[in-house]
Design an enzyme around this catalytic site. Structure first.
Site, PDB file in Angstrom:
ATOM      1  N   SER A  63     -21.003  42.423  12.467  1.00 19.26           N
ATOM      2  CA  SER A  63     -21.203  43.582  11.667  1.00 19.26           C
ATOM      3  C   SER A  63     -20.134  44.791  11.744  1.00 19.26           C
ATOM      4  O   SER A  63     -20.149  45.562  10.799  1.00 19.26           O
ATOM      5  CB  SER A  63     -22.528  44.305  11.850  1.00 19.26           C
ATOM      6  OG  SER A  63     -22.677  44.649  13.466  1.00 19.26           O
ATOM      7  N   ASN A  74     -14.263  33.702   3.277  1.00 20.73           N
ATOM      8  CA  ASN A  74     -15.153  32.774   2.623  1.00 20.73           C
ATOM      9  C   ASN A  74     -16.551  33.248   2.832  1.00 20.73           C
ATOM     10  O   ASN A  74     -17.560  32.544   2.750  1.00 20.73           O
ATOM     11  CB  ASN A  74     -14.600  31.415   2.853  1.00 20.73           C
ATOM     12  CG  ASN A  74     -15.011  31.201   4.444  1.00 20.73           C
ATOM     13  OD1 ASN A  74     -14.904  32.168   5.276  1.00 20.73           O
ATOM     14  ND2 ASN A  74     -15.192  30.224   5.189  1.00 20.73           N
ATOM     15  N   ASP A  80     -19.807  21.510  10.564  1.00 18.22           N
ATOM     16  CA  ASP A  80     -20.451  20.067  10.791  1.00 18.22           C
ATOM     17  C   ASP A  80     -20.566  19.339  12.193  1.00 18.22           C
ATOM     18  O   ASP A  80     -19.501  19.836  12.794  1.00 18.22           O
ATOM     19  CB  ASP A  80     -20.226  18.937   9.474  1.00 18.22           C
ATOM     20  CG  ASP A  80     -20.346  19.910   8.030  1.00 18.22           C
ATOM     21  OD1 ASP A  80     -21.349  20.091   7.918  1.00 18.22           O
ATOM     22  OD2 ASP A  80     -19.302  19.702   7.295  1.00 18.22           O
TER      23      ASP A  80
END
Length: 143
Positions: A63, A74, A80
């Site tokens: 934050s 992005n 994954d």
């Protein structure tokens, strides 16, 4: 639950939950780096992690990262389970949104890592959805 984690630079601390109520752990820059204005740099975050079956890792900016003049290029990163090789170091795509060069010291905490439970899924293609349309984005208003 304990996850297998490789640190690339053992002089930097292991990620830990900073408070009893923290749901994420912070990751820090493995290197000193200068980021020119409006430039994107991939900053190594010093960890490779073996993610257990049924989970994925979400990487999000802290934050306070914007106070450094940086934001995630992005928005968030999704890691994954099969991104866990010996050289699969997590990277933070940092965008310098200022008009000045931004210097990041090695060890600066830039992003946070969350382990999230998930299920794999497939699709059943249909020609018509059974629920009525809501009318598009923003149809519930702003207040």
């Amino acid at each position: 639950m304990k996850l297998d984690l490789k640190r690339f630079d053992k002089s930097l601390p292991l990620p830990v939950h900073k408070t009893a109520g923290a749901v994420a752990v912070d990751l820090c820059s493995r290197i000193d780096v200068d980021i020119d204005p409006k430039q994107i740099v991939y900053i190594p975050m010093n960890v490779a992690i073996k993610i257990p079956e049924g989970y994925f890792i979400l990487l999000a900016p802290r934050s306070s990262t914007h106070k450094l003049g940086l934001m995630s290029a992005n928005s968030v990163g999704i890691f994954d389970r099969d991104f866990c090789g010996n050289d699969d170091e997590y990277l933070f795509a940092a965008y310098n949104f200022t008009d000045q060069s931004v210097h990041i010291d090695k060890g600066t905490r830039l992003c946070q890592l969350l382990l999230i439970k998930c299920e794999n899924f497939d699709f059943n293609e249909v020609d018509h959805m059974s629920h009525p349309s809501r009318g598009g984005l923003g149809t519930t208003g702003v207040k």
